[in-house]
Design an enzyme around this catalytic site. Structure first.
Site, short mmCIF file in Angstrom:
data_model
loop_
_atom_site.label_atom_id
_atom_site.label_comp_id
_atom_site.label_asym_id
_atom_site.label_seq_id
_atom_site.Cartn_x
_atom_site.Cartn_y
_atom_site.Cartn_z
CE1 TYR A 164 -3.44 -2.75 0.33
CE2 TYR A 164 -2.05 -3.55 2.12
CZ TYR A 164 -3.07 -3.75 1.23
OH TYR A 164 -3.73 -4.94 1.21
CE1 TYR A 194 -7.34 -6.67 2.35
CE2 TYR A 194 -6.61 -8.61 3.56
CZ TYR A 194 -6.42 -7.69 2.55
OH TYR A 194 -5.33 -7.77 1.75
CG ASP A 198 -10.58 -15.21 4.66
OD1 ASP A 198 -9.61 -15.77 5.20
OD2 ASP A 198 -10.48 -14.20 3.94
C1 LIG Z 1 -4.28 -11.52 4.91
C2 LIG Z 1 -5.63 -12.00 4.59
C3 LIG Z 1 -5.96 -12.43 3.30
C4 LIG Z 1 -4.99 -12.35 2.13
O1 LIG Z 1 -3.88 -13.18 2.29
P1 LIG Z 1 -2.55 -12.87 1.43
O2 LIG Z 1 -1.63 -14.01 1.78
O3 LIG Z 1 -2.05 -11.55 1.92
O4 LIG Z 1 -2.93 -12.86 0.01
C5 LIG Z 1 -7.23 -12.89 3.08
N1 LIG Z 1 -8.14 -12.95 4.07
C6 LIG Z 1 -7.85 -12.56 5.34
C7 LIG Z 1 -8.90 -12.67 6.40
C8 LIG Z 1 -6.59 -12.06 5.64
O5 LIG Z 1 -6.32 -11.64 6.88
#
Ligand SMILES: *Cc1c(COP(=O)(O)O)cnc(C)c1O
Length: 444
Positions: free
Chosen positions: A32, A164, A265
């Site tokens: 960023y 996110y 996630d």
């Molecule tokens: C960091 C993160 C991602 C992305 O992972 P990268 O390895 O940076 O591509 C996706 N979802 C969540 C909840 C995250 O904290």
């Protein structure tokens, strides 16, 4: 080039560190970041345990206690003998071999282990090379599942605001659409369905009105929804907000009732961070698809995994194209999978839950004082994760400098100064981290 924001102590302009900093700013993108870089990055020469050693002193410090676990990942600290040994042993055999038509023990054993320790019912593992890619794969799995069943209209995703999920295209489309890092791309991203952010905190009872709000949206869009995707219990980079795990049960029930898949996630929350091994365990549910990453290799190498149930895999297999058409070059990388396996064994072989509880208690005690500081809106702690929220955007440079002066590494963002220390952080270092967060809150 003169640095308007120096963090290091005055450097001899001809020194190697000064030259590295200059080259870094001229040529190297940082997360960023602008180009050329505006702020000086600290140069790290090595790391061990919970300490980052600097190439040149900064604010009088030669080492910093790491409050960030390198963004949730280095749960065992740095330069760990067990993980070093796993990497070295695997390096002597092979660091990589393609995964098409070939397989190897580290990947198979890792998949077996992930199936064993994740919620019951997740049986199949896709090994990707980063968290964002694992989310792409989760979305592809979900869309392809419905396509295979002839439900070609089910292509959209529903999520709640404040989330996110990564920086590539599909993940960007389910990050918070307002004020988030990807606002710029509104209008170019797939248009997904957004619910309000989950209300309250971890301990706030489930709000029936919010559950109804979820029901209304899922019901209204059921014909076009492939999946609901959320971060369970902790919304991380979207704002470090916590919610009652009961909302995950609500989502599980609604998804079953309306024929929508549920993707959790757990890239940030996985492997103990919130006090249970996976945040889904707070709710006792199994998602249809789960993403893991970040601490999967103990912070050693980039690796992520997308797990799914037999139902999802079977669905995909029944389709006109019965394969999952995804296969990154470095899929199942032997070095990364060998270290991941060692990291999980290391974690499970100790009282990790006790350590996370100890850190939670230390953060609660050490960050409590922040509540009385002017400009502090909220202090939140869950498991080995603590966040101080200000009532204004953090002056990142001033806050970082204040923490570094206390001998601690933190990386604030938006209105948050937050820490997620390695689980091996001792009590004295933990207290120091908390003091540094307070100092950062005062100056940031
Ligand atoms: C960091 C993160 C991602 C992305 O992972 P990268 O390895 O940076 O591509 C996706 N979802 C969540 C909840 C995250 O904290």
């Amino acid at each position: 080039m003169r640095d308007p924001f120096p963090l290091h102590d005055p450097l001899d302009r001809m020194s190697e560190t000064a030259q590295l900093i200059d080259l870094d700013r001229q040529h190297v993108w940082h997360p960023y970041g602008p180009m050329p870089g505006r702020q000086e990055n600290l140069v790290v020469s090595s790391a061990s345990g919970v300490r980052l050693r600097l190439a040149a002193p900064a604010q009088g410090q030669e080492e910093l206690v790491d409050g960030m676990s390198s963004w949730w990942s280095a749960i065992h600290g740095y330069n760990h003998p067990v993980l070093n040994e796993a990497a070295t042993a695997q390096l002597g055999r092979m660091s990589h071999v393609m995964f098409g038509g070939l397989t190897h023990e580290p990947a198979v054993r890792l998949a077996e282990k992930l199936v064993e320790i994740t919620p019951a019912g997740l049986e199949h593992v896709f090994l990707a090379d980063s968290g964002s890619v694992s989310v792409e794969v989760a979305v592809k799995m979900s869309l392809q599942y419905w396509r295979s069943l002839g439900r070609t209209g089910k292509t959209r995703l529903l999520t709640w605001r404040g989330g996110y999920h990564g920086d590539t295209w599909q993940p960007m489309a389910v990050c918070d659409p307002d004020g988030g890092m990807h606002e710029l791309w509104q209008g170019h991203l797939p248009r997904q369905v957004f619910a309000d952010a989950p209300p309250g905190d971890f301990d706030t009872p489930v709000d029936p009105a919010y559950a109804d709000h979820l029901r209304t949206l899922i019901a209204a869009h059921a014909d076009e929804l492939a999946a609901v995707i959320v971060e369970p219990v902790v919304q991380g980079a979207g704002g470090m907000r916590f919610h009652n795990p009961g909302y995950l049960r609500v989502l599980r029930e609604l998804c079953d009732e309306y024929g929508v898949l549920l993707i959790l996630d757990e890239i940030a929350t996985g492997f103990g961070r919130t006090g249970v091994l996976f945040a889904a365990d707070h709710a006792g549910i199994t998602p249809d698809v789960m993403c893991l990453g970040k601490s999967l290799t103990g912070g050693y190498l980039t690796l992520a995994a997308t797990l799914c149930t037999r139902r999802v895999a079977d669905g995909i297999s029944q389709g006109e194209v019965p394969v999952l058409a995804h296969g990154p070059t470095f899929m199942g990388n032997p070095l990364a999978t060998a270290v991941a396996l060692a990291s999980i064994d290391l974690l499970l072989g100790q009282d990790w839950a006790g350590e996370v509880k100890r850190i939670e208690a230390g953060l609660r005690e050490g960050l409590e004082g922040a509540r009385a500081l002017p400009g502090v809106r909220d202090v939140r702690v869950l498991g080995a994760l603590g966040a101080v929220q200000l009532d204004h955007p953090v002056d990142v440079w001033a806050a970082t400098r204040a923490a570094v002066r206390e001998g601690v590494w933190v990386r604030p963002f938006r209105d948050l100064i937050y820490v997620m220390p390695p689980y091996v952080t001792g009590d004295a270092d933990l207290a120091r981290i908390c003091r540094a967060v307070l100092a950062a809150a005062r100056e940031g």
